[in-house]
Design a protein around this motif. Structure first.
Motif, short mmCIF file in Angstrom:
data_model
loop_
_atom_site.label_atom_id
_atom_site.label_comp_id
_atom_site.label_asym_id
_atom_site.label_seq_id
_atom_site.Cartn_x
_atom_site.Cartn_y
_atom_site.Cartn_z
N ALA A 23 0.83 -1.22 0.00
CA ALA A 23 0.00 0.00 0.00
C ALA A 23 0.86 1.27 0.00
O ALA A 23 0.60 2.22 -0.74
CB ALA A 23 -0.93 -0.01 1.20
N LEU A 26 4.43 5.33 -4.07
CA LEU A 26 4.53 6.68 -4.62
C LEU A 26 3.29 7.49 -4.28
O LEU A 26 3.34 8.71 -4.18
CB LEU A 26 4.70 6.60 -6.13
N GLY A 27 2.17 6.78 -4.11
CA GLY A 27 0.92 7.46 -3.77
C GLY A 27 1.05 8.24 -2.47
O GLY A 27 0.47 9.31 -2.30
N TYR A 105 3.98 2.11 -13.61
CA TYR A 105 4.47 2.38 -12.25
C TYR A 105 5.99 2.16 -12.21
O TYR A 105 6.71 2.86 -11.50
CB TYR A 105 3.76 1.45 -11.27
N TYR A 225 -6.30 5.09 -4.21
CA TYR A 225 -4.97 4.97 -4.82
C TYR A 225 -3.97 4.52 -3.78
O TYR A 225 -3.21 3.58 -3.96
CB TYR A 225 -4.60 6.34 -5.39
N SER A 228 -4.18 0.97 -2.47
CA SER A 228 -4.08 -0.05 -3.53
C SER A 228 -5.38 -0.82 -3.72
O SER A 228 -5.37 -2.05 -3.89
CB SER A 228 -2.98 -1.07 -3.25
#
Ligand code: PFF
Length: 453
Positions: A23, A26-27, A105, A225, A228
């Motif tokens: 999880a 980059l988010g 990604y 996002y 995940s």
């Protein structure tokens, strides 16, 4: 493969760290700070926390239920839960989404590696214009970004072929504590800068007059996002959970870790940005274009500290990206090796090669192969749009409808309570959120993206 032979996580800590690693990515470090920066800081965070609680956790829990029940890849798990009817295609959608995201990604993850290298050799020093142009020059280069994309994809491949315990769990137990140490070190360095308190205020003191509809929907999308949801990762990892795992507690723990990392990422970036008078509302370019200059200026009087902070920051970003990339890779690897009855290694090779091709094409479409466009979008933006704006909300909404309305209540309750061994006190609330709140909220994000509401 029978369920007795099926891999599983070896310990509770390993399971939590691996899933949280999937999880946290980059988010959290890239997208959350710029979303918060664009949407007024603390008020966005308050709305975000509500979204995680009311939507993110129920959706994560739903994927846990389907994944653990199925003890198989996401497609097969939905197939088992649905008794073989058309709902299995929602599982397939999750696998396809995870697969398509893996390639692009890997491109952004590769950029992080380049920035580790650039920090190390001092390429990110220089006048502000040079630093700003650095990203454009690099991302338009035909070779460098493609090489980094493949490097990080091969690294994820290497971990994945060592299996669930020996690969994913072992790597996560090493990388997640490293990530926290890096994060805390940079937060301290950033918060000690003169004028840093304005950044802390921006992030932690809400101004509710800044709340807007699009901030609300942005926070909803960000919670999906960041956790995940609807890309197969959570469902796939849950297929390695034991029957004793308390699913609600695990979903809470993972969401708390994910949210803490996002807020700490804000506490790394905003104090440094405010201390040099930079407004953190520069959107997606925040960490690759604005931030190197912020570090250069903020630590201008202590260049060695600036060098260390910049290096640690991009290392942190790379570690976060890698743990997520592993979880994305595993979605398709488990699908191929279970559905095609091949070895894990062969499944992983299929994923690495095909996602490597997608990644390299996405990367090239940003620069020298800019003829690679469909519907006016370069391949990179196209993958981002199709997966993030269409497949994710669609998969999330259909999962809620499937589990909330079509799967027998007893089956869901049995998984929720681990067959009566853990409390079912929150089951009623969960089912209500799943049936009504989540599908409607996701529908709202979906319609908002297309300007319909
Ligand atoms: N949740 C991870 C992150 O926040 O980076 C992983 C991820 C999210 C991957 C969204 C891909 C994606 F589109």
């Amino acid at each position: 493969m029978t369920s007795e032979e099926r891999a599983s996580f070896g310990s509770k800590l390993g399971m939590i760290l691996a899933t949280a690693g999937g999880a946290v990515g980059l988010g959290n470090v890239w997208r959350f700070p710029y979303m918060a920066g664009d949407n007024g800081g603390a008020a966005f965070i308050v709305v975000y926390l509500c979204c995680v609680l009311l939507l993110g956790i129920p959706c994560m829990l739903s994927e846990f239920i389907i994944g653990r029940h199925g003890a198989a890849n996401t497609f097969r798990a939905y197939n088992k839960m649905s008794g073989g009817n058309a709902w299995k295609y929602v599982g397939l959608l999750g696998v396809v989404t995870g697969f398509l995201i893996t390639g692009y990604y890997a491109v952004v993850s590769g950029w992080c590696l380049q920035y580790v290298y650039a920090s190390l050799v001092g390429e990110l020093k220089g006048n502000p214009q040079y630093v700003m142009d650095y990203f454009t020059t690099f991302s338009h280069n035909p070779v460098r970004p493609a090489i980094w994309t493949l490097v990080i994809l091969f690294t994820a491949h290497f971990v994945i072929i060592h299996g669930v315990r020996g690969g994913i769990e072992r790597a996560s137990k090493l990388m997640m504590p490293t990530l926290f140490v890096l994060l805390l070190t940079i937060v301290v360095a950033s918060c000690l800068l003169p004028g840093a308190d304005k950044g802390v205020d921006f992030l932690l003191r809400p101004d509710f007059s800044k709340m807007t509809k699009s901030m609300f929907l942005g926070a909803l999308g960000q919670s999906f996002y960041s956790l995940s949801i609807a890309m197969g990762c959570i469902c796939t990892y849950a297929s390695y959970f034991s029957r004793q795992t308390n699913l609600l507690k695990s979903a809470l723990q993972i969401s708390v870790i994910d949210t803490i990392v996002a807020i700490l990422a804000g506490l790394m970036i905003f104090p440094a940005a405010f201390s040099v008078g930079v407004n953190p509302d520069s959107g997606p370019s925040l960490i690759f274009i604005t931030l190197p200059n912020v570090f250069n200026q903020a630590f201008g009087g202590m260049p060695a500290v600036g060098w260390v902070v910049s290096l640690l920051f991009y290392l942190l970003l790379s570690v976060a990206a890698l743990t997520s990339l592993m979880s994305l890779h595993e979605v398709s690897t488990s699908f191929f090796f279970e559905e095609l009855h091949i070895t894990r290694k062969k499944g992983a090779v299929i994923v690495t090669v095909s996602c490597g091709i997608i990644g390299v094409l996405c990367s090239l479409s940003l620069g020298s192969w800019d003829f690679l466009r469909i519907g006016g979008m370069d391949l990179f933006d196209l993958f981002d749009f199709v997966t993030g704006q269409i497949f994710l909300p669609l998969g999330g909404m259909l999962t809620c409808v499937f589990l909330g309305w079509f799967v027998p209540r007893k089956t869901v309750r049995d998984e929720f309570t681990s067959w009566g061994t853990v409390s079912g006190a929150f089951f009623g609330i969960y089912l209500f959120l799943l049936r009504f709140v989540c599908p409607l909220a996701i529908l709202a994000i979906f319609l908002h993206q297309f300007g319909i509401i």
